[in-house]
Design an enzyme around this catalytic site. Structure first.
Site, mmCIF file in Angstrom:
data_model
loop_
_atom_site.group_PDB
_atom_site.id
_atom_site.type_symbol
_atom_site.label_atom_id
_atom_site.label_comp_id
_atom_site.label_asym_id
_atom_site.label_seq_id
_atom_site.Cartn_x
_atom_site.Cartn_y
_atom_site.Cartn_z
ATOM 1 N N GLU A 89 -5.175 2.964 -11.951
ATOM 2 C CA GLU A 89 -5.812 1.777 -11.379
ATOM 3 C C GLU A 89 -6.425 0.932 -12.494
ATOM 4 O O GLU A 89 -7.096 1.490 -13.356
ATOM 5 C CB GLU A 89 -6.904 2.166 -10.379
ATOM 6 N N GLY A 141 -15.623 7.218 -13.110
ATOM 7 C CA GLY A 141 -16.261 8.383 -12.506
ATOM 8 C C GLY A 141 -15.230 9.275 -11.863
ATOM 9 O O GLY A 141 -15.257 10.501 -12.022
ATOM 10 N N ALA A 142 -14.293 8.667 -11.146
ATOM 11 C CA ALA A 142 -13.235 9.413 -10.465
ATOM 12 C C ALA A 142 -12.200 8.411 -9.978
ATOM 13 O O ALA A 142 -12.416 7.197 -10.006
ATOM 14 C CB ALA A 142 -13.807 10.218 -9.302
ATOM 15 N N MET A 143 -11.067 8.932 -9.489
ATOM 16 C CA MET A 143 -9.988 8.071 -8.996
ATOM 17 C C MET A 143 -9.293 8.753 -7.834
ATOM 18 O O MET A 143 -8.953 9.933 -7.900
ATOM 19 C CB MET A 143 -8.994 7.782 -10.128
ATOM 20 N N GLU A 144 -9.012 7.966 -6.786
ATOM 21 C CA GLU A 144 -8.551 8.490 -5.505
ATOM 22 C C GLU A 144 -7.052 8.690 -5.421
ATOM 23 O O GLU A 144 -6.439 8.447 -4.368
ATOM 24 C CB GLU A 144 -9.001 7.540 -4.390
ATOM 25 N N ASN A 145 -6.387 9.165 -6.469
ATOM 26 C CA ASN A 145 -4.959 9.449 -6.378
ATOM 27 C C ASN A 145 -4.688 10.299 -5.134
ATOM 28 O O ASN A 145 -5.377 11.286 -4.881
ATOM 29 C CB ASN A 145 -4.487 10.213 -7.612
ATOM 30 N N GLU A 184 -14.233 9.610 -3.014
ATOM 31 C CA GLU A 184 -12.780 9.664 -3.244
ATOM 32 C C GLU A 184 -12.052 10.185 -2.010
ATOM 33 O O GLU A 184 -10.939 9.737 -1.706
ATOM 34 C CB GLU A 184 -12.465 10.543 -4.455
ATOM 35 N N HIS A 198 -11.380 7.518 0.519
ATOM 36 C CA HIS A 198 -10.251 6.669 0.125
ATOM 37 C C HIS A 198 -8.912 7.202 0.640
ATOM 38 O O HIS A 198 -7.943 6.432 0.723
ATOM 39 C CB HIS A 198 -10.162 6.583 -1.397
#
Length: 847
Positions: free
Chosen positions: A126, A265-269, A300, A303
């Protein structure tokens, strides 16, 4: 030339032309330590046979391209795009190439752990970086299914969006993982995590079936993994979201990988969430750290439905993705976990972030005009997340929680695996609630700026209100006066503390709203507007209320009421309405008994800022001594082993200037000072080392000795930051060279150095870097958005505010009319902070 940019118009034209059916992606991760092989076969339809378009691929090396079985000339690949001409109704594009591993956290990042030389890879896509790993049509509304086939060293862990298959050995020491086809999704939420990770597994069993759970972590961090706590939050989240959405989790399995050197911080893959691995705590942390991590886990997860299952057509609705997840994570924490005070933490931290962002020159509507990818990257901010979440919280109150979730359920069902715009959500919410929402959306989502609410009243000889009104103002640049639903609380001093005697809930509209219900009420010790935090607005305290807080804020039993008071005092300080010499005593009077640990950390940071940035130079030494001594008194009084004790010793390290404080901190490191209950563990040692280095008490030898105790990547990053913070010309030159000049250091090491460069009290040492910063700023965007933004923000001369620096920045902005928007944004934001600090200093001097 577009480079890595993409405009909204280009995306709309391509979406009107194409339907993308499937990507088959083969990656060979065994070529070398710097490159991997990428082969993409993408099948797609064209609605206008004979038309032309382009595919996206960044930094390809010697690509070979075939369209519908015919090899395409190499010249078709230029400027990170592949030109596609004379398309058929049904098409197949095949691209074979080599691509570089990333050291910046974009694309496919490669990391070698200095603790044991093990290799770890992960993707971060992203906004637009899947095209750094495979050939794509890089926009969210061209969804497709994906099949990943990965060649990697035998014995590695390999995780993607589908369940991990059993590998087969394809050659000596190399195995192949052939993943099953995914559900339809956008390119930016595809993922690959590969390397020598340890995996811990569990299963969530719910109403809609079982979900296999996994946690991936570096081997050197495995001993610190508290998987029971992480799985507990994960299961509670699934139970809550599946319940309120009345829809099972859509992506099968659920992995959560904690990865190194992560930008975000994080990613919603989808089904393969990535987190920065600082969330695996090596040392003791306060309750606030665990609450924050739980919130990120739930953010996350939210999401998976809002963002992954149903995705925005274009990044104009980025705010809706992030604001919804921000709202949903706090709502879930309060209703499904032990972190029931999450909304108080939101008010104390996240909402303050939004208020600050909304008062900068870069403010924008929640629903921003993201006309291209550069605009998207610039608009990941406190408005996108926290102001949007505050507004959604208001929307829930406006339509009712029951109808809000009913509308969401209809929205998910109607648009599953598709793409939407805000209007699609509003249609379902209007249908469920019967409320008209178009005017609400225009008022709150399409305007900028934050309103300020002030109590205006008169009192008779007996101390009763003869009139009471709420005044609403807005700044000239953003004059919208919004409708607010607020509560007004009247609080009296009693033997039980500051107790709310009366609460009146009312609608605010326009410049002045009379509150007749309060006429005749006795003036309280504290008038609190926006009690219970129902709206998004700054609030002001009248003189008597402010006097009450100065001595008695700790007597407010309700943590949310205290959060609102803390926020009001901070806003008044920043707006030059409250002098720093008055703000610091308020913090010292209340932080010792503050129950919300998020507030404790925020207040300690704000108290330090009040001294360093907002106090008049003639007052600063005395106020700094008062702050240092006050924090030490709080530390000495804290219960042994408490979270407060840990928070205060960290703050004391940040405040240390006097010989007494330096001796105390040095004693903590060598063991000659040993407060009861305080474990001086790895992370606390680094906080103390950084404080001593900043104060000039520690040099390279002491930092090297500490690094020898902790020669991990975290230790190396902390050591680099400690060196950069020293009040020494060589240290500053080292930091400048490491971040601004060199390109060979990894992103997180550079970030640690950059954020330690500007230090209060080092103004004379840092003065020569003002001109150097402005010179570099003209071209720094060439280093890429992530690196450029870190340099522009961290090296801006805001730590030691001077009028001459403000004048230099103003002249530079005026003489550089054609700046890249990202550069102008960050420099203008720094300029705003500088001007605000100087105004506050004048207010402090006038006391």
């Amino acid at each position: 030339m577009p480079g890595t940019n993409l405009t909204r118009n280009e995306a709309q034209e391509r979406a009107a032309l194409l339907d993308v059916h499937h990507y088959a992606i083969d990656l060979d991760l065994t070529l070398s330590a710097t490159e991997f092989a990428s082969t993409t076969v993408v099948r797609f339809s064209c609605r206008q046979p004979g038309a032309s378009t382009f595919a996206d691929l960044v930094d390809a090396r010697e690509p070979k391209i075939w369209l519908n079985g015919t090899e395409v000339d190499a010249s078709a690949y230029a400027d990170n795009r592949i030109a596609l001409t004379d398309l058929a109704a049904e098409n197949e594009l095949r691209v074979e190439t080599r691509l570089p591993f990333s050291r910046t956290g974009e694309g496919l990042h490669r990391f070698v752990d200095p603790a044991d030389d093990r290799v770890y890879l992960y993707t971060q896509f992203e906004v637009p970086d899947a095209r750094r790993v495979y050939t794509t049509f890089e926009q969210p509304d061209l969804k497709s299914t994906f099949t990943f086939t990965i060649d990697a060293p035998t014995g590695w862990t390999v995780v993607s969006n589908s369940a991990t298959p059993e590998p087969t050995e394809v050659r000596d020491g190399v195995s192949r993982w052939a993943f099953a086809e995914t559900k339809r999704m956008s390119t930016y939420i595809t993922a690959l995590i590969a390397g020598e990770y340890d995996t811990v597994t569990d299963t969530y069993k719910g109403e809609y079936g079982e979900i296999p759970l996994g946690i991936q972590v570096r081997k050197s961090l495995r001993e610190h993994l508290d998987d029971d706590e992480i799985f507990e939050i994960t299961k509670q989240g699934f139970g809550f979201f599946e319940g309120v959405f009345e829809m099972g989790y859509p992506f099968g399995k659920y992995d959560q990988a904690f990865v190194p050197e992560y930008n975000m911080g994080a990613m919603e893959n989808a089904g393969a969430v990535t987190f920065r691995d600082e969330y695996i705590f090596r040392s003791r942390q306060t309750h606030a750290a665990y609450e924050s991590r739980a919130n990120t886990i739930l953010h996350e997860m939210a999401h998976m439905w809002f963002g992954d299952l149903v995705t925005m057509k274009w990044w104009d609705d980025l705010w809706l993705n992030e604001s919804f997840a921000e709202f949903a994570s706090h709502h879930a924490e309060v209703n499904a976990t032990k972190y029931t005070g999450a909304w108080t933490g939101f008010t104390n931290q996240r909402k303050n972030w939004a208020y600050r962002q909304d008062q900068l020159p870069s403010t924008h509507p929640i629903a921003a005009d993201n006309y291209d990818l550069h605009a998207v990257e610039a608009n990941f901010d406190g408005i996108t997340y926290a102001k949007g979440a505050s507004t959604l919280k208001q929307l829930v109150a406006w339509v009712g929680e029951k109808d809000f979730f009913a509308g969401l359920r209809a929205y998910f069902s109607k648009h599953a695996y598709g793409n939407t715009e805000l209007s699609d959500l509003l249609v379902e919410l209007e249908e469920a609630s019967g409320r008209e929402l178009t005017s609400w959306a225009k008022e709150w989502l399409q305007t900028s700026g934050v309103n300020t609410l002030r109590p205006r009243f008169t009192v008779d000889a007996d101390g009763a209100f003869t009139s009471f009104a709420v005044e609403q103002t807005a700044v000239d640049a953003y004059p919208t006066l919004r409708r607010h639903r607020i509560a007004v609380g009247l609080y009296d001093r009693t033997d039980a503390g500051l107790v709310r005697r009366t609460r009146v809930e009312t609608d605010i509209e326009g410049a002045l709203t009379e509150v007749e219900e309060l006429v005749g009420q006795k003036q309280p010790d504290l008038v609190l507007l926006n009690d219970d935090d129902l709206t998004y607005a700054k609030i002001r305290l009248d003189e008597r209320s402010l006097e009450t807080l100065t001595t008695s804020i700790a007597d407010l039993p309700d943590s949310l009421a205290r959060a609102l008071c803390w926020g009001a005092a901070w806003d008044m300080l920043r707006d030059a309405e409250l002098p720093a010499r008055q703000f610091v005593p308020i913090v010292l009077a209340g932080v010792g008994t503050e129950s919300d640990l998020t507030a404790v950390q925020t207040l300690l940071r704000q108290g330090g800022s009040a001294v360093a940035l907002f106090s008049a130079p003639d007052n600063r030494d005395a106020l700094g001594a008062q702050w240092e001594q006050g924090v030490r008194a709080l530390l000495d009084a804290a219960a042994p082993g408490s979270d407060h004790q840990l928070a205060f010793v960290r703050a004391y390290a940040g405040a240390a200037e006097s010989p007494e404080s330096i001796a105390y901190l040095t004693g903590l490191l060598d063991g000659s000072v040993a407060p009861e209950g305080l474990a001086v563990d790895t992370d606390l040692r680094w906080a103390i080392v950084a404080g001593l280095a900043r104060a000039g008490a520690f040099g390279d030898a002491e930092i090297d000795a500490e690094l020898a105790r902790d020669n991990t990547i975290a230790g190396q990053e902390k050591a680099a930051g400690a060196r950069a913070g020293r009040p020494d010309a060589a240290a500053k030159e080292f930091a400048w060279d490491a971040v601004v000049v060199r390109d060979d250091l990894p992103n997180e090491t550079q970030r640690s150095i950059a954020r330690a460069f500007q230090q209060p009290g080092q103004g004379e040492l840092l003065a020569p870097y003002v001109a150097r910063y402005l010179e570099v700023a003209e071209t720094v965007i060439e280093k890429g958005v992530w690196r450029a933004s870190e340099i522009l923000e961290s090296f801006f001369p805001r730590a030691n505010p001077r009028a001459e620096d403000l004048a230099a920045v103003d002249a530079w902005l005026a003489s550089n009319a054609d700046l890249d928007p990202t550069t102008r944004r960050y420099v203008s934001e720094g300029r705003s902070d500088l001007g605000r600090a100087l105004a506050a200093q004048e207010r402090d001097a006038a006391v």
